[in-house]
Design a protein around this motif. Structure first.
Motif, PDB file in Angstrom:
ATOM      1  N   ILE A  53       0.858  -1.175   0.000  1.00  0.00           N
ATOM      2  CA  ILE A  53       0.000   0.000   0.000  1.00  0.00           C
ATOM      3  C   ILE A  53       0.898   1.231   0.000  1.00  0.00           C
ATOM      4  CG2 ILE A  53      -0.226  -0.021   2.532  1.00  0.00           C
ATOM      5  CD1 ILE A  53      -3.142   1.000   2.075  1.00  0.00           C
ATOM      6  N   ARG A  57      -2.508   5.328  -0.478  1.00  0.00           N
ATOM      7  CA  ARG A  57      -3.430   4.201  -0.304  1.00  0.00           C
ATOM      8  C   ARG A  57      -3.725   3.426  -1.580  1.00  0.00           C
ATOM      9  NH1 ARG A  57      -4.687   7.470   3.973  1.00  0.00           N
ATOM     10  NH2 ARG A  57      -5.072   6.384   5.936  1.00  0.00           N
ATOM     11  N   THR A  59      -3.168   0.203  -3.674  1.00  0.00           N
ATOM     12  CA  THR A  59      -2.828  -1.134  -3.208  1.00  0.00           C
ATOM     13  C   THR A  59      -2.415  -2.050  -4.363  1.00  0.00           C
ATOM     14  OG1 THR A  59      -5.138  -1.837  -3.347  1.00  0.00           O
ATOM     15  CG2 THR A  59      -4.360  -0.997  -1.225  1.00  0.00           C
ATOM     16  N   SER A  72      -4.596  -2.458   4.401  1.00  0.00           N
ATOM     17  CA  SER A  72      -5.098  -1.119   4.694  1.00  0.00           C
ATOM     18  C   SER A  72      -4.152  -0.446   5.667  1.00  0.00           C
ATOM     19  CB  SER A  72      -6.514  -1.186   5.281  1.00  0.00           C
ATOM     20  OG  SER A  72      -6.518  -1.921   6.490  1.00  0.00           O
TER      21      SER A  72
END
Length: 125
Positions: A53, A57, A59, A72
């Motif tokens: 990540i 953010r 991924t 996360s």
């Protein structure tokens, strides 16, 4: 830089685990913006990427993790998580948290890599 993983354990096939990685450093906002990832290493095998990540953010997942795992981060808590569902025996490994900090050195961008100590995940059949 300190990375501390937790949440590993023994689970049956089809079960779930959530791994946590707590990170810290003097200027912690640097890590809040850094790329973080989870790797794993099974006995006799090379360490491999599971999920990553970015600071924004975005991924990325390994094929084996796609659709079952979710990465996360919570910058307010300085944590990175790996939710693992539908676990299989082949997911058995030590899972490591990794941080990459890019620093400017004499005009060049130099990546520095940091690893946690790992947490054992064992999936029984």
């Amino acid at each position: 830089v300190q990375l501390v993983e937790s949440g590993g354990g023994l689970v049956r096939t089809g079960g779930s685990l959530r791994l946590s990685c707590s990170y810290s450093m003097r200027t912690i906002s640097i890590l809040d913006r850094s790329d973080m990832s989870w790797y794993r290493q099974a006995p006799g095998k090379q360490r491999e990427l599971v999920a990553a990540i970015t600071g924004s953010r975005q991924t990325q997942y390994a094929a084996a993790a796609q659709g079952r795992f979710s990465i996360s981060r919570d910058n307010a808590k300085h944590m990175v998580y790996l939710q693992m569902n539908n676990l299989r025996p082949e997911d058995t490994a030590v899972y490591y948290c990794k941080a990459v900090i890019v620093r400017a050195v004499s005009g060049d961008l130099v990546p520095n890599t940091f690893w946690g100590q790992g947490t054992q995940v064992t999936v029984s059949s």
